[in-house]
Design a protein around this motif. Structure first.
Motif, PDB file in Angstrom:
ATOM      1  N   MET A   1       0.842  -1.173   0.000  1.00 51.68           N
ATOM      2  CA  MET A   1       0.000   0.000   0.000  1.00 51.68           C
ATOM      3  C   MET A   1       0.892   1.243   0.000  1.00 51.68           C
ATOM      4  O   MET A   1       1.815   1.363   0.786  1.00 51.68           O
ATOM      5  N   SER A   2       0.626   2.189  -0.869  1.00 55.83           N
ATOM      6  CA  SER A   2       1.457   3.385  -0.958  1.00 55.83           C
ATOM      7  C   SER A   2       1.027   4.425   0.075  1.00 55.83           C
ATOM      8  O   SER A   2      -0.094   4.423   0.561  1.00 55.83           O
ATOM      9  N   SER A   3       1.959   5.330   0.368  1.00 53.72           N
ATOM     10  CA  SER A   3       1.690   6.407   1.315  1.00 53.72           C
ATOM     11  C   SER A   3       0.774   7.431   0.679  1.00 53.72           C
ATOM     12  O   SER A   3       0.834   7.670  -0.529  1.00 53.72           O
ATOM     13  N   PRO A   4      -0.038   8.109   1.494  1.00 52.76           N
ATOM     14  CA  PRO A   4      -0.815   9.218   0.940  1.00 52.76           C
ATOM     15  C   PRO A   4       0.149  10.331   0.525  1.00 52.76           C
ATOM     16  O   PRO A   4       1.256  10.437   1.056  1.00 52.76           O
ATOM     17  N   SER A   5      -0.271  11.137  -0.402  1.00 58.05           N
ATOM     18  CA  SER A   5       0.582  12.223  -0.861  1.00 58.05           C
ATOM     19  C   SER A   5      -0.246  13.492  -1.015  1.00 58.05           C
ATOM     20  O   SER A   5      -1.472  13.459  -1.033  1.00 58.05           O
ATOM     21  N   ALA A   6       0.475  14.609  -1.120  1.00 62.40           N
ATOM     22  CA  ALA A   6      -0.166  15.904  -1.322  1.00 62.40           C
ATOM     23  C   ALA A   6       0.617  16.651  -2.386  1.00 62.40           C
ATOM     24  O   ALA A   6       1.838  16.687  -2.362  1.00 62.40           O
ATOM     25  N   ARG A   7      -0.120  17.230  -3.320  1.00 61.05           N
ATOM     26  CA  ARG A   7       0.485  17.977  -4.423  1.00 61.05           C
ATOM     27  C   ARG A   7       0.443  19.469  -4.126  1.00 61.05           C
ATOM     28  O   ARG A   7      -0.385  19.940  -3.360  1.00 61.05           O
ATOM     29  N   GLY A   8       1.337  20.181  -4.810  1.00 60.59           N
ATOM     30  CA  GLY A   8       1.336  21.627  -4.706  1.00 60.59           C
ATOM     31  C   GLY A   8       2.103  22.232  -5.856  1.00 60.59           C
ATOM     32  O   GLY A   8       2.694  21.517  -6.670  1.00 60.59           O
ATOM     33  N   GLN A   9       2.097  23.551  -5.915  1.00 62.11           N
ATOM     34  CA  GLN A   9       2.799  24.239  -6.995  1.00 62.11           C
ATOM     35  C   GLN A   9       2.976  25.703  -6.635  1.00 62.11           C
ATOM     36  O   GLN A   9       2.341  26.230  -5.724  1.00 62.11           O
ATOM     37  N   CYS A  10       3.854  26.359  -7.400  1.00 67.00           N
ATOM     38  CA  CYS A  10       4.047  27.804  -7.267  1.00 67.00           C
ATOM     39  C   CYS A  10       2.835  28.525  -7.864  1.00 67.00           C
ATOM     40  O   CYS A  10       1.925  27.892  -8.411  1.00 67.00           O
ATOM     41  N   LEU A  11       2.848  29.840  -7.817  1.00 67.90           N
ATOM     42  CA  LEU A  11       1.726  30.648  -8.304  1.00 67.90           C
ATOM     43  C   LEU A  11       1.408  30.396  -9.769  1.00 67.90           C
ATOM     44  O   LEU A  11       0.244  30.240 -10.153  1.00 67.90           O
TER      45      LEU A  11
END
Length: 143
Positions: free
Chosen positions: A1-11
């Motif tokens: 089972m993979s870890s949960p992840s969170a995405r993000g980015q610059c403006l």
């Protein structure tokens, strides 16, 4: 089972990232260097193990700046967003500006660090610990 992840980015979206949770800590940094680098009273950072962060910079928009006092700060050359911080003081860690995450992460801020240099024109009324020395905030960062 993979870890949960969170995405993000610059403006502008030229620099993106995926952080595989769990994070190590989340803290509000009041140091004068963060104030100047972000043009803000304080910056909320998410401390991650560097190996758990995949950076998407296919167009080469990410630039690293040697920060006074040691360490490096990364920003997007297109939109100017401050994105990352890293330093020998926190080996193996990459600090990510919390506001850049587009998805929920696994914890809320845990402390205020470098609080001895906080600006007098912002009132901090939460119940979080307020530390002058980030090392004293066991498990919490400071940039």
């Amino acid at each position: 089972m993979s870890s949960p992840s969170a995405r993000g980015q610059c403006l502008c979206g030229a620099v993106g990232f995926v952080a595989s949770l769990p994070s190590k800590w989340v803290a509000h940094c009041h140091c004068t260097l963060c104030q100047r680098a972000h043009g803000a009273a304080f910056v909320t950072w998410v401390g991650m193990e560097s190996a758990r962060v995949l950076v998407d910079d296919g167009d080469g928009a990410l630039a690293w700046f040697d920060s006074p006092g040691g360490g490096e700060r990364a920003f997007c050359k297109r939109c100017g967003s401050s994105v990352f911080f890293r330093a020998d003081a926190w080996p193996g860690e990459l600090h990510i500006a919390r506001a850049l995450f587009a998805e929920p992460i696994d914890r809320e801020p845990q402390a205020h660090v470098y609080y001895d240099t906080h600006v007098p024109w912002v009132r901090v009324a939460d119940e979080l610990p307020k530390k002058s020395d980030p090392a004293a905030a066991a498990g919490n960062g400071g940039d």
